[in-house]
Design an enzyme around this catalytic site. Structure first.
Site, PDB file in Angstrom:
ATOM      1  N   LYS A 166       0.806  -1.225   0.000  1.00  0.00           N
ATOM      2  CA  LYS A 166       0.000   0.000   0.000  1.00  0.00           C
ATOM      3  C   LYS A 166       0.840   1.277   0.000  1.00  0.00           C
ATOM      4  O   LYS A 166       0.339   2.369   0.270  1.00  0.00           O
ATOM      5  CB  LYS A 166      -0.993   0.053   1.188  1.00  0.00           C
ATOM      6  CG  LYS A 166      -1.914  -1.140   1.341  1.00  0.00           C
ATOM      7  CD  LYS A 166      -2.521  -1.666   0.077  1.00  0.00           C
ATOM      8  CE  LYS A 166      -3.521  -0.806  -0.598  1.00  0.00           C
ATOM      9  NZ  LYS A 166      -3.973  -1.442  -1.895  1.00  0.00           N
ATOM     10  N   ARG A 199       2.504  -0.120  -7.065  1.00  0.00           N
ATOM     11  CA  ARG A 199       1.954  -0.316  -8.418  1.00  0.00           C
ATOM     12  C   ARG A 199       2.166   0.936  -9.259  1.00  0.00           C
ATOM     13  O   ARG A 199       2.572   0.853 -10.410  1.00  0.00           O
ATOM     14  CB  ARG A 199       0.475  -0.676  -8.328  1.00  0.00           C
ATOM     15  CG  ARG A 199      -0.254  -0.797  -9.656  1.00  0.00           C
ATOM     16  CD  ARG A 199       0.347  -1.809 -10.600  1.00  0.00           C
ATOM     17  NE  ARG A 199       0.439  -3.146 -10.037  1.00  0.00           N
ATOM     18  CZ  ARG A 199       1.095  -4.160 -10.620  1.00  0.00           C
ATOM     19  NH1 ARG A 199       1.734  -3.986 -11.752  1.00  0.00           N
ATOM     20  NH2 ARG A 199       1.139  -5.338 -10.045  1.00  0.00           N
ATOM     21  N   ARG A 233       5.460   4.925   3.001  1.00  0.00           N
ATOM     22  CA  ARG A 233       4.338   5.865   3.174  1.00  0.00           C
ATOM     23  C   ARG A 233       4.073   5.979   4.666  1.00  0.00           C
ATOM     24  O   ARG A 233       4.353   5.036   5.418  1.00  0.00           O
ATOM     25  CB  ARG A 233       3.142   5.236   2.456  1.00  0.00           C
ATOM     26  CG  ARG A 233       1.840   5.986   2.525  1.00  0.00           C
ATOM     27  CD  ARG A 233       0.751   5.157   1.839  1.00  0.00           C
ATOM     28  NE  ARG A 233      -0.494   5.876   1.701  1.00  0.00           N
ATOM     29  CZ  ARG A 233      -1.597   5.342   1.197  1.00  0.00           C
ATOM     30  NH1 ARG A 233      -1.597   4.097   0.755  1.00  0.00           N
ATOM     31  NH2 ARG A 233      -2.706   6.054   1.105  1.00  0.00           N
ATOM     32  N   LYS A 270      -6.890   1.440  -6.513  1.00  0.00           N
ATOM     33  CA  LYS A 270      -5.773   2.299  -6.094  1.00  0.00           C
ATOM     34  C   LYS A 270      -6.311   3.711  -5.897  1.00  0.00           C
ATOM     35  O   LYS A 270      -6.797   4.323  -6.855  1.00  0.00           O
ATOM     36  CB  LYS A 270      -4.665   2.324  -7.163  1.00  0.00           C
ATOM     37  CG  LYS A 270      -4.156   0.963  -7.578  1.00  0.00           C
ATOM     38  CD  LYS A 270      -3.413   0.250  -6.474  1.00  0.00           C
ATOM     39  CE  LYS A 270      -2.999  -1.131  -6.942  1.00  0.00           C
ATOM     40  NZ  LYS A 270      -2.427  -1.929  -5.883  1.00  0.00           N
ATOM     41  N   GLY A 271      -6.237   4.165  -4.680  1.00  0.00           N
ATOM     42  CA  GLY A 271      -6.768   5.487  -4.362  1.00  0.00           C
ATOM     43  C   GLY A 271      -8.190   5.372  -3.834  1.00  0.00           C
ATOM     44  O   GLY A 271      -9.053   6.158  -4.205  1.00  0.00           O
TER      45      GLY A 271
HETATM   46  N1  LIG Z   1      -0.854   7.680  -9.297  1.00  0.00           N
HETATM   47  C1  LIG Z   1      -1.512   6.962  -8.381  1.00  0.00           C
HETATM   48  N2  LIG Z   1      -2.760   6.518  -8.624  1.00  0.00           N
HETATM   49  C2  LIG Z   1      -3.423   5.804  -7.686  1.00  0.00           C
HETATM   50  N3  LIG Z   1      -2.898   5.472  -6.490  1.00  0.00           N
HETATM   51  C3  LIG Z   1      -1.666   5.890  -6.209  1.00  0.00           C
HETATM   52  C4  LIG Z   1      -0.918   6.644  -7.138  1.00  0.00           C
HETATM   53  N4  LIG Z   1       0.282   6.927  -6.592  1.00  0.00           N
HETATM   54  C5  LIG Z   1       0.284   6.379  -5.384  1.00  0.00           C
HETATM   55  N5  LIG Z   1      -0.885   5.754  -5.146  1.00  0.00           N
HETATM   56  C6  LIG Z   1      -1.187   5.056  -3.902  1.00  0.00           C
HETATM   57  O1  LIG Z   1      -0.912   3.685  -4.076  1.00  0.00           O
HETATM   58  C7  LIG Z   1      -1.607   3.020  -3.036  1.00  0.00           C
HETATM   59  C8  LIG Z   1      -1.631   1.543  -3.314  1.00  0.00           C
HETATM   60  O2  LIG Z   1      -0.329   1.084  -3.092  1.00  0.00           O
HETATM   61  P1  LIG Z   1       0.257  -0.222  -3.778  1.00  0.00           P
HETATM   62  O3  LIG Z   1       0.136  -0.115  -5.245  1.00  0.00           O
HETATM   63  O4  LIG Z   1       1.624  -0.392  -3.245  1.00  0.00           O
HETATM   64  O5  LIG Z   1      -0.723  -1.317  -3.228  1.00  0.00           O
HETATM   65  S1  LIG Z   1      -0.466  -2.882  -3.213  1.00  0.00           S
HETATM   66  O6  LIG Z   1       0.369  -3.166  -2.057  1.00  0.00           O
HETATM   67  O7  LIG Z   1       0.143  -3.287  -4.467  1.00  0.00           O
HETATM   68  O8  LIG Z   1      -1.815  -3.452  -3.042  1.00  0.00           O
HETATM   69  C9  LIG Z   1      -2.958   3.706  -3.001  1.00  0.00           C
HETATM   70  O9  LIG Z   1      -3.454   3.613  -1.696  1.00  0.00           O
HETATM   71  P2  LIG Z   1      -4.943   4.008  -1.301  1.00  0.00           P
HETATM   72  O10 LIG Z   1      -5.095   5.467  -1.586  1.00  0.00           O
HETATM   73  O11 LIG Z   1      -5.052   3.743   0.140  1.00  0.00           O
HETATM   74  O12 LIG Z   1      -5.860   3.162  -2.132  1.00  0.00           O
HETATM   75  C10 LIG Z   1      -2.654   5.130  -3.455  1.00  0.00           C
HETATM   76  O13 LIG Z   1      -2.725   6.077  -2.437  1.00  0.00           O
END
Ligand SMILES: Nc1ncnc2c1ncn2[C@@H]1O[C@H](COP(=O)(O)OS(=O)(=O)O)[C@@H](OP(=O)(O)O)[C@H]1O
EC number: 2.8.2.-
Length: 390
Positions: free
Chosen positions: A147, A151, A228, A353-354
């Site tokens: 998280k 990605r 984070r 994501k997000g």
């Molecule tokens: N560009 C962009 N678009 C969308 N989301 C973004 C981006 N950059 C960073 N993030 C943040 O990435 C969080 C998810 O982290 P991961 O990809 O490492 O998650 S995972 O561990 O693979 O499940 C995800 O966490 P959450 O906001 O809690 O959903 C996002 O805050």
């Protein structure tokens, strides 16, 4: 059909112009074929010439330039040949190996993402399964944190012509180690010399055995950790589980061993993953600091090009991914790519994501901040970087 006696003479009279016309048409046809042929050849060289000129500006030795030139050519060819890959919207849902044993309360988090449900298939895992080159073990790995934004980082990096990455998480150094290095290598996309093979599996950062295993594969492996704020990371982790299992207890109740005494339950993986200093300690037994890059998950959102600049430097690559590659999508509330790898269309990460986080009792948030503070300080000290979470 009647044959007129004039016909032979007629034929004889225009046979030579017909011959001439035929010869002329044949010549024109040949010229046309030649033009078409050379045009195809020209067209196929134009983009790589452009890339060469661009890259040639500040790439060092000639050999490096030619290697990059070759890789960019192959990149273009493979982009043309490759079936466009869907934008991966996968996330890590796993029980961290290092927290699996003992009094693990992460049994709530048992679901797997789409990629993880099926056995990894080399054909579908690679970013490009066609093209020349050979499969190599990764030279750089995004090891965490879950998280953290792993990605987003990988998808942004895949834009770079000198990076080839596996879309899914191989989980080799935690779950699939018994499959052996050949199995792992086979998951990788083909690369040419000069191109970097990458993968991301966020659970590696908290897997006790992972550093030793990665070091045994290659001591030179570069590792990247997207970190984070551990409090928002924990809430994000919980939000993900909640989205799959709406009946789980509240974040507040899972946080404490005993709410009245305020004792934090560090056996809950959502909490434990955020103790970065402890996990980093384990990595430092096997890797020197200069082989580990820490990316700020917060800055990856507020300044993706800036963080990507640091990552490209760390990987020894030319800074090709810049501001020009991103735009801020108001609806998504995150930076997105103007053009994703193998596509000409803008791309944001998917809906997992997000996510919107649930409201957490501010007192609990404060308690968690207090809990993480000393670990964060230690982590800032170890990395020489203040991530500004406190
Ligand atoms: N560009 C962009 N678009 C969308 N989301 C973004 C981006 N950059 C960073 N993030 C943040 O990435 C969080 C998810 O982290 P991961 O990809 O490492 O998650 S995972 O561990 O693979 O499940 C995800 O966490 P959450 O906001 O809690 O959903 C996002 O805050």
């Amino acid at each position: 059909m009647e044959y007129s006696p004039v016909c032979p003479s007629l034929l004889a009279s225009w046979s030579s112009p017909v011959k001439k016309k035929l010869i002329l048409i044949s010549i024109m046809f040949l010229v046309w074929v030649c033009m078409l042929y050379s045009c195809v050849g020209y067209c196929s060289t134009v983009p790589s010439l452009v890339a060469d000129t661009y890259r040639g500006k500040d790439t060092g030795p000639g050999q490096a330039v030619s290697r990059r030139t070759e890789s960019s050519r192959v990149d273009l060819v493979s982009r043309l040949l490759a079936k466009p890959q869907p934008w991966e919207d996968v996330e890590s849902d796993y029980e961290e190996a290092s927290v699996r044993t003992g009094e693990n309360r992460d049994l709530l988090d048992t679901d797997r993402d789409e990629w993880d449900k099926k056995a990894p298939d080399p054909g579908t895992m690679s970013s490009f399964s066609n093209g020349s080159g050979s499969k190599k073990l990764p030279q750089a790995i995004i090891i965490g944190v879950k998280k953290g934004g792993t990605r987003a980082l990988l998808e942004f990096l895949r834009v770079h012509p000198d990076i080839r990455a596996v879309g899914a998480e191989p989980h080799f150094f935690d779950r699939n180690y018994q499959n052996g290095l050949d199995w792992y290598r086979d998951l990788m996309p083909k690369t040419l010399e000069g191109q970097i093979t990458m993968e991301k599996t966020p659970s590696y950062f908290v897997t006790r055995e992972a550093p030793a295993r990665i070091s045994a594969m290659s001591r030179d492996t570069k590792v990247i950790v997207v970190v984070r704020d551990p409090v928002t990371r924990a809430i994000s982790d919980y939000t993900q589980t909640l989205s799959k299992k709406p009946d789980i207890p509240s974040f507040e109740s899972l946080t404490f061993k005993n709410r009245t005494t305020g004792l934090i339950d560090t056996s809950w993986s959502a909490i434990q993953i955020g103790i970065y200093a402890k996990h980093l300690d384990n990595w430092l037994q096997y890797f020197p600091m200069d082989q580990i890059l820490f990316v700020s998950g917060e800055r990856l959102i507020s300044d993706p090009a800036g963080e990507l600049g640091r990552v490209q430097d760390f990987l020894g690559l030319k800074r090709i991914i810049t501001d020009k590659h991103f735009y801020f999508n108001q609806t998504k509330g995150f930076p997105c790519l103007k053009k994703a790898e193998g596509s000409s269309k803008p791309h944001c990460l998917g809906k997992t994501k997000g996510r919107t986080h649930p409201n957490i009792d501010p007192e609990v948030v404060q308690r968690l901040r207090d809990f993480y503070r000393p670990f964060n300080m230690k982590f800032y000290q170890m990395t020489g970087h203040n991530f500004g979470w406190d």
